[in-house]
Design a protein around this motif. Structure first.
Motif, PDB file in Angstrom:
ATOM      1  N   SER A   1     -83.800 -46.406 -58.586  1.00 45.99           N
ATOM      2  CA  SER A   1     -82.718 -46.285 -57.609  1.00 45.99           C
ATOM      3  C   SER A   1     -81.514 -47.139 -58.008  1.00 45.99           C
ATOM      4  O   SER A   1     -80.368 -46.682 -58.003  1.00 45.99           O
ATOM      5  N   ILE A   2     -81.776 -48.380 -58.363  1.00 38.49           N
ATOM      6  CA  ILE A   2     -80.691 -49.292 -58.743  1.00 38.49           C
ATOM      7  C   ILE A   2     -79.995 -48.807 -60.016  1.00 38.49           C
ATOM      8  O   ILE A   2     -78.756 -48.753 -60.092  1.00 38.49           O
ATOM      9  N   ARG A   3     -80.781 -48.449 -61.008  1.00 35.85           N
ATOM     10  CA  ARG A   3     -80.213 -48.112 -62.310  1.00 35.85           C
ATOM     11  C   ARG A   3     -79.315 -46.886 -62.240  1.00 35.85           C
ATOM     12  O   ARG A   3     -78.306 -46.805 -62.954  1.00 35.85           O
ATOM     13  N   HIS A   4     -79.654 -45.920 -61.378  1.00 32.85           N
ATOM     14  CA  HIS A   4     -78.900 -44.660 -61.350  1.00 32.85           C
ATOM     15  C   HIS A   4     -78.072 -44.488 -60.079  1.00 32.85           C
ATOM     16  O   HIS A   4     -77.526 -43.399 -59.848  1.00 32.85           O
ATOM     17  N   GLY A   5     -77.956 -45.532 -59.281  1.00 24.16           N
ATOM     18  CA  GLY A   5     -77.114 -45.464 -58.094  1.00 24.16           C
ATOM     19  C   GLY A   5     -77.587 -44.454 -57.074  1.00 24.16           C
ATOM     20  O   GLY A   5     -76.771 -43.865 -56.349  1.00 24.16           O
ATOM     21  N   MET A   6     -78.885 -44.251 -56.999  1.00 27.87           N
ATOM     22  CA  MET A   6     -79.457 -43.304 -56.033  1.00 27.87           C
ATOM     23  C   MET A   6     -79.786 -44.067 -54.758  1.00 27.87           C
ATOM     24  O   MET A   6     -80.859 -44.651 -54.623  1.00 27.87           O
ATOM     25  N   ARG A   7     -78.881 -44.043 -53.808  1.00 22.49           N
ATOM     26  CA  ARG A   7     -78.980 -44.924 -52.655  1.00 22.49           C
ATOM     27  C   ARG A   7     -79.401 -44.203 -51.377  1.00 22.49           C
ATOM     28  O   ARG A   7     -79.307 -44.759 -50.287  1.00 22.49           O
ATOM     29  N   GLY A   8     -79.868 -42.985 -51.514  1.00 24.21           N
ATOM     30  CA  GLY A   8     -80.404 -42.288 -50.355  1.00 24.21           C
ATOM     31  C   GLY A   8     -81.792 -42.800 -50.022  1.00 24.21           C
ATOM     32  O   GLY A   8     -82.218 -43.851 -50.518  1.00 24.21           O
ATOM     33  N   PRO A   9     -82.553 -42.087 -49.185  1.00 27.03           N
ATOM     34  CA  PRO A   9     -83.900 -42.550 -48.803  1.00 27.03           C
ATOM     35  C   PRO A   9     -84.788 -42.731 -50.034  1.00 27.03           C
ATOM     36  O   PRO A   9     -84.872 -41.860 -50.892  1.00 27.03           O
ATOM     37  N   CYS A  10     -85.446 -43.867 -50.111  1.00 29.94           N
ATOM     38  CA  CYS A  10     -86.324 -44.169 -51.241  1.00 29.94           C
ATOM     39  C   CYS A  10     -87.688 -44.613 -50.721  1.00 29.94           C
ATOM     40  O   CYS A  10     -87.785 -45.225 -49.653  1.00 29.94           O
ATOM     41  N   GLY A  11     -88.740 -44.315 -51.462  1.00 32.05           N
ATOM     42  CA  GLY A  11     -90.072 -44.700 -51.014  1.00 32.05           C
ATOM     43  C   GLY A  11     -91.092 -44.574 -52.114  1.00 32.05           C
ATOM     44  O   GLY A  11     -90.785 -44.169 -53.247  1.00 32.05           O
ATOM     45  N   VAL A  12     -92.323 -44.932 -51.789  1.00 36.38           N
ATOM     46  CA  VAL A  12     -93.439 -44.838 -52.723  1.00 36.38           C
ATOM     47  C   VAL A  12     -94.670 -44.382 -51.955  1.00 36.38           C
ATOM     48  O   VAL A  12     -94.864 -44.756 -50.801  1.00 36.38           O
ATOM     49  N   LEU A  13     -95.483 -43.537 -52.578  1.00 37.38           N
ATOM     50  CA  LEU A  13     -96.731 -43.054 -52.004  1.00 37.38           C
ATOM     51  C   LEU A  13     -97.883 -43.653 -52.796  1.00 37.38           C
ATOM     52  O   LEU A  13     -97.944 -43.511 -54.020  1.00 37.38           O
ATOM     53  N   CYS A  14     -98.794 -44.346 -52.112  1.00 42.61           N
ATOM     54  CA  CYS A  14     -99.923 -45.008 -52.770  1.00 42.61           C
ATOM     55  C   CYS A  14    -101.209 -44.279 -52.405  1.00 42.61           C
ATOM     56  O   CYS A  14    -101.954 -44.706 -51.513  1.00 42.61           O
ATOM     57  N   CYS A  15    -101.454 -43.174 -53.061  1.00 38.06           N
ATOM     58  CA  CYS A  15    -102.602 -42.307 -52.743  1.00 38.06           C
ATOM     59  C   CYS A  15    -103.425 -42.020 -53.988  1.00 38.06           C
ATOM     60  O   CYS A  15    -104.013 -40.951 -54.125  1.00 38.06           O
ATOM     61  N   GLU A  16    -103.429 -42.965 -54.914  1.00 42.91           N
ATOM     62  CA  GLU A  16    -104.167 -42.859 -56.172  1.00 42.91           C
ATOM     63  C   GLU A  16    -103.814 -41.547 -56.852  1.00 42.91           C
ATOM     64  O   GLU A  16    -102.649 -41.177 -56.893  1.00 42.91           O
TER      65      GLU A  16
END
Length: 421
Positions: free
Chosen positions: A157-172
């Motif tokens: 997100s930081i590197r490419h200026g993608m500042r919309g909704p960001c998240g991570v899914l931890c479901c193996e």
């Protein structure tokens, strides 16, 4: 166009995938990976990232020749884990493939959603060694962020200026499909471009020891016989590293910017969770697949190929084979599992399967499953073996299950398959 709950006009066309960034044991780069898959060229070999001799599992799939230097800014190499290095490199490749310039797009209309399984395992191991072997002041400040599951999402997100909704899914292992499903939701609520998918890099003593606790890893020392899903000699799976990141775009936005190519469309998605062991209710994979098909407004007969989860554990293989037979009928659809060439990549595995499925749709070819000799007795699935199977492909189903009960199903359509949603 219908209006979403957020007040944003919701798109009526399925989101499109316009860029792929693959860093896998089968190769760095989408086409190198795809050539290896079609050739059945296995990347399973003895672990070289550390000395595996003290451990019962000594084989894995490693990304060949990957060096963060030159692919990742030097300061980030010191501040982040190999898993994030792979993710940053995959994001760069996906952006280049999509021929999109993020700086030219509205920053709040670009989002990032990735999958993570173990986080920054190797980085965390080194910092724990500093703590136990020396003192707390030996532990670097970046330990607080490098291990964190959202580290890759944040750095992309930081590197490419993608500042919309960001998240991570931890479901193996299921997380890669869940991330793509979330990307579709974000497109529906106003995002124009989402970087999604996942990578993993848990091949270190700490990471391998943690994986061994499941009791599902193969300890066979012959690379050709160690990971044989759906085979009578199945004895567990092998780990791997790497994965894929995908650029998912709003269909109209992609057309408006003149996207160079479209690999396919995200038609449907569903997730489920198995009940605990001993429950009277059985696995829910079949229901998850039916829900994904319903979400895509497709029937089972519309699916042309299934990319299976293929755990390689007999009990789990049987459950998956029974679920697929229940939905599609005996040998009702070609089934394949190219992950035998790479091992299971955890947070990166299902995303790589999705990328491979898109390449299969592009080239109208079902890649074969290298390793197994035949489906075990009682498994009534059409397992594609021996060589790729050229055939007409319009729709692909990708199935994934994660340790602990996670499962997900993703329906992908050919680039020309334009269903209103």
């Amino acid at each position: 166009m219908p209006v979403s709950a957020t007040g944003v006009t919701a798109p009526t066309r399925a989101p499109v995938i316009t860029g792929l960034g693959v860093l896998a044991p089968t190769g760095i780069g989408t086409e190198e990976h795809w050539r290896a898959v079609l050739a059945g060229r296995s990347a399973i070999d003895r672990i070289t990232l550390f000395d595996p001799s003290p451990y019962p599992v000594r084989l894995a799939g490693q990304v060949p020749g990957f060096e963060a230097k030159g692919r990742v800014p030097s300061r980030l190499i010191q501040q982040t884990d190999r898993w994030t290095h792979l993710g940053l490199a995959a994001a760069e490749a996906a952006i280049a493939d999509a021929q999109v310039t993020p700086a030219e797009l509205p920053e709040y209309e670009m989002a990032v959603v990735t999958s993570s399984s173990s986080g920054g395992t190797e980085f965390g191991q080194h910092e724990m060694e500093n703590l136990y072997q020396h003192a707390p002041d030996w532990v670097g400040a970046y330990q607080s962020i490098a291990w964190f599951y959202a580290a890759t999402t944040g750095q992309v997100s930081i590197r490419h200026g993608m500042r919309g909704p960001c998240g991570v899914l931890c479901c193996e292992q299921a997380g890669g499909l869940d991330a793509i499903g979330q990307a579709r939701r974000l497109i529906r609520t106003g995002a124009k471009l989402v970087m999604t998918g996942g990578t993993d890099a848990s091949l270190c003593p700490y990471g391998l020891t943690a994986q061994l606790t499941t009791g599902q890893l193969s300890t066979v020392q012959d690379p050709a016989r160690a990971y044989l899903p759906f085979d009578a000699d199945a004895c567990g799976y092998l780990p791997g590293e790497g994965g894929a990141l995908l650029v998912v775009e709003d269909a109209e936005a992609a057309e408006a910017r003149g996207a160079a190519h479209i690999y396919g469309r995200v038609l449907g998605y569903a997730a489920g969770f198995d009940p605990p062991p001993g429950s009277e209710r059985g696995p829910v994979l079949g229901r998850t697949v039916r829900s994904a098909l319903a979400d895509a407004r497709l029937d089972a007969a519309d699916v042309d190929v299934v990319f299976a989860d293929a755990l390689g554990v007999p009990e789990a293989d049987r459950a998956e084979a029974e679920a697929l037979t229940e939905v599609f009928g005996p040998r009702g659809v070609p089934v394949t599992a190219p992950k035998t060439l790479t091992g299971r990549l955890y947070g990166g595995g299902a995303a790589l399967d999705a990328a491979t499925a898109l390449l299969a749709l592009r080239d109208q070819t079902v890649p074969h499953t290298a390793g197994p000799a035949a489906a075990a007795p009682g498994y009534e699935i059409d397992l594609v073996l021996g060589e790729p199977r050229p055939t007409e492909l319009r729709t692909a189903l990708v199935v994934a299950r994660g340790h602990g009960g996670f499962n997900a199903a993703l329906v992908l359509g050919h680039a020309q398959q334009n269903r209103d949603k």
